[in-house]
Design an enzyme around this catalytic site. Structure first.
Site, PDB file in Angstrom:
ATOM      1  N   THR A  43       0.794  -1.110  -0.033  1.00  0.00           N
ATOM      2  CA  THR A  43      -0.072   0.020  -0.035  1.00  0.00           C
ATOM      3  C   THR A  43       0.862   1.180  -0.030  1.00  0.00           C
ATOM      4  O   THR A  43       0.332   2.347  -0.621  1.00  0.00           O
ATOM      5  CB  THR A  43      -1.140   0.110   1.347  1.00  0.00           C
ATOM      6  N   HIS A  44       2.184   1.198   0.447  1.00  0.00           N
ATOM      7  CA  HIS A  44       3.054   2.402   0.510  1.00  0.00           C
ATOM      8  C   HIS A  44       4.288   1.619   0.162  1.00  0.00           C
ATOM      9  O   HIS A  44       4.742   1.014   0.737  1.00  0.00           O
ATOM     10  CB  HIS A  44       2.661   3.176   1.716  1.00  0.00           C
TER      11      HIS A  44
ATOM     12  N   LEU B  76       7.184  -0.163   2.133  1.00  0.00           N
ATOM     13  CA  LEU B  76       6.942   0.463   3.447  1.00  0.00           C
ATOM     14  C   LEU B  76       5.821   0.045   4.168  1.00  0.00           C
ATOM     15  O   LEU B  76       6.138  -0.215   5.334  1.00  0.00           O
ATOM     16  CB  LEU B  76       6.883   2.053   3.023  1.00  0.00           C
ATOM     17  N   SER B  77       4.853  -0.107   3.496  1.00  0.00           N
ATOM     18  CA  SER B  77       3.570  -0.546   4.170  1.00  0.00           C
ATOM     19  C   SER B  77       2.872  -1.817   3.324  1.00  0.00           C
ATOM     20  O   SER B  77       2.708  -1.184   2.360  1.00  0.00           O
ATOM     21  CB  SER B  77       3.107   0.294   4.812  1.00  0.00           C
ATOM     22  N   CYS B  78       2.216  -2.586   4.233  1.00  0.00           N
ATOM     23  CA  CYS B  78       1.379  -3.510   3.148  1.00  0.00           C
ATOM     24  C   CYS B  78       0.374  -4.186   4.261  1.00  0.00           C
ATOM     25  O   CYS B  78       0.435  -4.201   5.217  1.00  0.00           O
ATOM     26  CB  CYS B  78       2.177  -4.736   2.446  1.00  0.00           C
TER      27      CYS B  78
END
Length: 408
Positions: free
Chosen positions: A62-63, A71-73
């Site tokens: 997601t990021h 970075l983010s998931c």
């Protein structure tokens, strides 16, 4: 015949997702299955199509950092379910989550504990935290405390916590986490040591954490966790890298160009079937051999240069200027296609190191389906006399991996 997901509703896709997760052996706890079935995962992933949002085995990034790294998931549903099984949240528990992600996991936690205000989720990235907060509010769980802050510090304002879960991968267990976990509380974190990663479920027992479950997994790293893991290229083009822990005696300058030295290949006579894994060998060696590292090999490297077992991250042993790593070849035994494990070595002690690792493979093979270890984590100052085995030293803690049957 595959299902035509383009015609299915979110509810149908969610039911299919849960069924596949359960068939894989996850969501064993009835309450975990229930919250997975009741929660609209797609509303936490508005940019993903429904098929991806409800794919049981795929994470959704997601990021990303500026360099493209994740970075983010949103973790794959099977892993979400497995970690919630490990965490064992009960009604009324106070819960801290490190890594807000999309807010989906916090939503599940809020339903498991029964009150959204008992859940606190922390993320260092303000955009990630803001997005999670909006999604939680939009799905009726705005009471969850979403905090922008450094997850390494936990969140003392709502401590002590009965349950703590990290959805990002730490190299160490930060001291504030110890301080904020209630006696008898459970902590689940995807930890890393000697290059491999496991989701480990601990219970706080006195001044130590004792595991009762380890699940193979991979996660986005915890930002702010320090330089616990080091890395360096061992080829001039940078396509093959070595990764090791800070407490290990590894000199990357001694290994630069080691793959240009003559290759020694030794075969173990140990074979694996289509559904069998060698990953527990890596885990087992971390209990006894301080030379275990991780080898990273990009897809551009030809096998005549480096030919490890499939995958980007692979186990290796390093001893001074010598490197040895796992390889395999296809064999047929009684008309069954199998793979034989072997070892490739380069450097002055390649023959000795490859034979040593093959001996470890042979010792591991008879027991590979029967034994699981215990990881006990002690505070950094714990003396050797209190440890049940050899310590892997971190910044805030000392890891000790033990088996009921000592590795040979």
């Amino acid at each position: 015949m595959e299902t035509d997901t383009t015609t299915l509703s979110p509810e149908s896709l969610r039911a299919e997702m849960v069924a596949k997760v359960r068939a894989g052996g996850w969501a064993e706890r009835g309450e975990v299955e229930r919250v997975l079935r009741d929660t609209p995962r797609h509303r936490f992933l508005p940019d993903a199509d429904l098929e991806l949002a409800y794919h049981p085995y795929r994470a959704v990034v997601t990021h990303r950092f500026d360099n493209g790294r994740s970075l983010s998931c949103a973790s794959a549903p099977w892993l979400v379910a497995g970690m919630l099984d490990q965490l064992d949240v009960q009604p009324g528990h106070r819960v801290l989550e490190i890594g807000a992600g999309t807010g989906y996991n916090a939503c599940l936690l809020a339903q498991l504990t029964g009150r959204a205000d008992l859940v606190t989720t922390v993320d260092i990235n303000p955009d990630v935290a803001a997005r999670a907060s909006r999604a939680l509010a939009d799905t009726g769980f705005g009471g969850v405390h979403v905090v922008t802050g450094d997850g390494v510090l936990g969140y003392p304002e709502h401590a002590p916590y009965d349950r703590m879960i990290a959805t990002v991968s730490p190299w160490d267990l930060p001291a504030p986490w110890w301080q904020q976990l209630a006696p008898g509380g459970r902590l689940v974190a995807p930890l890393r040591w000697r290059g491999q990663g496991r989701s480990v479920a601990f219970t706080r027992t006195g001044d130590r954490l004792v595991s009762d479950s380890l699940v193979l997994c991979g996660f986005v790293y915890l930002v702010g966790d320090g330089e616990g893991e080091l890395s360096g290229a061992i080829t001039s083009d940078g396509l093959v890298t070595l990764h090791w822990d800070r407490d290990q005696d590894v000199r990357p300058d001694a290994l630069l160009g080691v793959l240009d030295q003559p290759r020694v290949t030794t075969w173990s006579d140990v074979t694996l079937g289509r559904q069998e894994s060698h990953e527990d060998l890596w885990l087992r060696l971390t209990a006894t051999d301080p030379r275990v590292c991780r080898l990273g090999v990009t897809g551009d490297v030809p096998p005549e240069v480096c030919d490890p077992v499939p995958g980007y991250w692979r186990m290796a042993l390093v001893d001074g200027g010598t490197l040895a790593y796992l390889t395999l070849r296809r064999v047929t035994i009684a008309d069954e296609a199998r793979c034989e494990l072997g070892v490739i070595g380069h450097g002055p002690a390649a023959a000795e190191l490859t034979e040593h690792l093959c001996g470890e493979i042979r010792a591991w093979a008879p027991d590979r389906h029967r034994h699981s270890p215990t990881l006990t984590v002690h505070p950094a100052g714990a003396p050797d006399s209190e440890l049940a085995g050899t310590a892997i030293d971190k910044t805030h803690s000392r890891f000790v991996l033990t088996y009921d049957d000592p590795p040979r």
